[in-house]
Design an enzyme around this catalytic site. Structure first.
Site, PDB file in Angstrom:
ATOM      1  N   ILE A  74      49.964  -9.330   9.070  1.00 15.77           N
ATOM      2  CA  ILE A  74      49.235  -8.123   9.447  1.00 15.77           C
ATOM      3  C   ILE A  74      50.104  -6.892   9.233  1.00 15.77           C
ATOM      4  O   ILE A  74      49.645  -5.868   8.693  1.00 15.77           O
ATOM      5  CB  ILE A  74      48.764  -8.210  10.908  1.00 15.77           C
ATOM      6  CG1 ILE A  74      47.759  -9.347  11.076  1.00 15.77           C
ATOM      7  CG2 ILE A  74      48.138  -6.884  11.361  1.00 15.77           C
ATOM      8  CD1 ILE A  74      47.429  -9.665  12.517  1.00 15.77           C
ATOM      9  N   GLY A  77      50.137  -5.989   5.637  1.00 10.60           N
ATOM     10  CA  GLY A  77      48.930  -5.280   5.244  1.00 10.60           C
ATOM     11  C   GLY A  77      48.919  -3.844   5.721  1.00 10.60           C
ATOM     12  O   GLY A  77      48.514  -2.932   4.982  1.00 10.60           O
ATOM     13  N   GLU A  78      49.393  -3.617   6.942  1.00  8.33           N
ATOM     14  CA  GLU A  78      49.373  -2.281   7.525  1.00  8.33           C
ATOM     15  C   GLU A  78      50.531  -1.408   7.038  1.00  8.33           C
ATOM     16  O   GLU A  78      50.599  -0.228   7.392  1.00  8.33           O
ATOM     17  CB  GLU A  78      49.428  -2.386   9.055  1.00  8.33           C
ATOM     18  CG  GLU A  78      48.207  -3.052   9.660  1.00  8.33           C
ATOM     19  CD  GLU A  78      46.944  -2.241   9.441  1.00  8.33           C
ATOM     20  OE1 GLU A  78      46.889  -1.078   9.863  1.00  8.33           O
ATOM     21  OE2 GLU A  78      45.996  -2.784   8.825  1.00  8.33           O
ATOM     22  N   GLY A  79      51.436  -1.969   6.253  1.00  7.22           N
ATOM     23  CA  GLY A  79      52.578  -1.195   5.748  1.00  7.22           C
ATOM     24  C   GLY A  79      53.639  -0.940   6.793  1.00  7.22           C
ATOM     25  O   GLY A  79      54.385   0.038   6.705  1.00  7.22           O
ATOM     26  N   SER A 182      43.205  -2.974   6.597  1.00  3.60           N
ATOM     27  CA  SER A 182      43.951  -3.366   5.397  1.00  3.60           C
ATOM     28  C   SER A 182      43.630  -4.790   4.948  1.00  3.60           C
ATOM     29  O   SER A 182      44.021  -5.195   3.851  1.00  3.60           O
ATOM     30  CB  SER A 182      45.455  -3.256   5.657  1.00  3.60           C
ATOM     31  OG  SER A 182      45.851  -4.142   6.700  1.00  3.60           O
TER      32      SER A 182
END
Length: 211
Positions: A74, A77-79, A182
């Site tokens: 996660i 995905g969220e950077g 994301s």
């Protein structure tokens, strides 16, 4: 129920889903799954034969590794997978204190569109989502450990924790896609990360895929 009443009910349900997704697209960040999300995921479990996730045969040692790896997925995905990810504000800035959610509303461009959001931390919690989770779990700060615990609670609420424990990676991602914009298939008009990239990060962190 008459056909007319059924049609009105169906129209209201569709309208709610559209409104729900529109509202979420206006402020990206971790969202508590609502009853539509949960109903969709329970229906998917029932049709796929995975009702309630089926964790009874799970190796709990590996399950803990899978949970840690899925949390990293996660963050990827969220950077926010880097060292300062737990201090990340929406838009890429940093906050200083873990005493509480920073509660800062930041305006930044996302896909060329200006968006204002209070999202913060490794899982980009909105302040309203954080307040709900913190009260439920008794969290007294915004530390990395508290953020991880709150993210696991969102995964549990979505009906995906058993899938994470058992290594049903793609199914778990599908179930949380409406929580984190994301995730592939989120559909909020925000940048989405390919499932293959997420799975690579998950497996590199020690997560096992069993379907």
């Amino acid at each position: 129920m008459t056909r007319y009443e059924f049609a009105l009910l169906a129209l209201a349900a569709v309208g709610y889903v559209v409104w729900r997704d529109w509202q979420r697209s206006e402020e990206p960040g971790a969202q508590s799954p609502d009853f539509i999300d949960q109903a969709e995921n329970l229906f998917y479990d029932a049709t796929e034969g995975n009702f309630f996730g089926g964790t009874e045969d799970t190796d709990m040692g590996q399950a803990q590794l899978n949970r840690a790896a899925f949390l990293l997925t996660i963050r990827t995905g969220e950077g926010t997978a880097g060292n300062d990810g737990y201090r990340m504000l929406f838009g890429g800035g940093k906050f200083d204190s873990f005493a509480d959610h920073p509660r800062q509303v930041v305006t930044a461009l996302s896909n060329g569109k200006p968006i204002s959001s209070s999202a913060a931390g490794a899982y980009q919690f909105l302040r309203r989502t954080w307040d709900t989770l913190a009260a439920r779990l008794g969290l007294t700060d915004f530390s990395p450990a508290s953020q991880d615990a709150a993210a696991l609670e969102l995964i549990r609420e979505a009906g995906a924790l058993g899938d994470v424990d058992a290594g049903r990676f793609a199914l778990a991602v599908r179930k949380v896609r409406k929580i984190w914009a994301s995730m592939p298939g989120a559909g909020y008009g925000q940048p989405e990360v390919a499932l293959e990239r997420l799975q690579a990060a998950y497996q590199a962190a020690g997560g096992v895929v069993n379907g």
